[in-house]
Design a protein around this motif. Structure first.
Motif, PDB file in Angstrom:
ATOM      1  N   VAL A   1       0.188  -5.937   0.768  1.00 48.73           N
ATOM      2  CA  VAL A   1      -1.027  -6.267   0.604  1.00 48.73           C
ATOM      3  C   VAL A   1      -1.334  -7.555   0.001  1.00 48.73           C
ATOM      4  O   VAL A   1      -0.471  -7.931  -0.872  1.00 48.73           O
ATOM      5  CB  VAL A   1      -1.625  -5.299  -0.687  1.00 48.73           C
TER       6      VAL A   1
ATOM      7  N   ASN B   1       2.058 -11.434  -0.434  1.00 47.26           N
ATOM      8  CA  ASN B   1       1.905 -10.311  -1.323  1.00 47.26           C
ATOM      9  C   ASN B   1       2.295 -10.174  -2.528  1.00 47.26           C
ATOM     10  O   ASN B   1       2.705  -9.498  -3.404  1.00 47.26           O
ATOM     11  CB  ASN B   1       2.143  -8.998  -0.657  1.00 47.26           C
TER      12      ASN B   1
ATOM     13  N   ASP C   1       0.657  -1.117  -0.038  1.00 51.84           N
ATOM     14  CA  ASP C   1      -0.095   0.012   0.063  1.00 51.84           C
ATOM     15  C   ASP C   1       0.776   1.351   0.016  1.00 51.84           C
ATOM     16  O   ASP C   1       2.027   1.069  -0.134  1.00 51.84           O
ATOM     17  CB  ASP C   1      -0.936   0.005   1.168  1.00 51.84           C
TER      18      ASP C   1
END
Length: 121
Positions: A60, A88, A54
């Motif tokens: 994320v 991620n 992010d």
């Protein structure tokens, strides 16, 4: 057939916005903004890994995301489908070796259907 692909890559590269701040690499790759996310592109051999974070560089989860890397290899665009791998990271395999710093773009589709792209020069 090659000309439309080159035009697509050129359009993707021209349509993305320039980063207003500097973001550091966490996995040895190059980082670009892609909508509300940062994407880090790491290419090794035929493997393409894209790490999502992010705006505050927090990972994320990649679950529910899908993507495509459109990279220029030997002057021709190469499309690599990206699927969630772990944490991620999205990953995919190209038909040929990409080199350490291929130019191109990464297109993402989030779990909610929103799309974003980041470019790598």
């Amino acid at each position: 057939m090659i000309l439309p692909r080159v035009i697509l890559v050129a359009g993707l590269l021209a349509a993305t916005t320039v980063c207003a701040h500097e973001t550091s690499s966490q996995h040895g790759g190059r980082v670009a903004d892609a909508g509300n996310f940062h994407v880090e592109l790491v290419a090794k051999g035929e493997t393409v890994d894209v790490f999502l974070s992010d705006g505050k560089q927090k990972p994320v989860p990649a679950v529910g995301f899908k993507g495509t890397a459109i990279l220029v290899v030997g002057g021709k665009p190469t499309r690599v489908s990206l699927e969630p791998a772990d944490s991620n990271r999205l990953t995919g395999k190209a038909a040929t070796a990409l080199g350490a710093s291929p130019k191109g773009a990464v297109q993402l589709t989030g779990p909610d259907g929103t799309t974003a792209s980041g470019k790598f020069n």
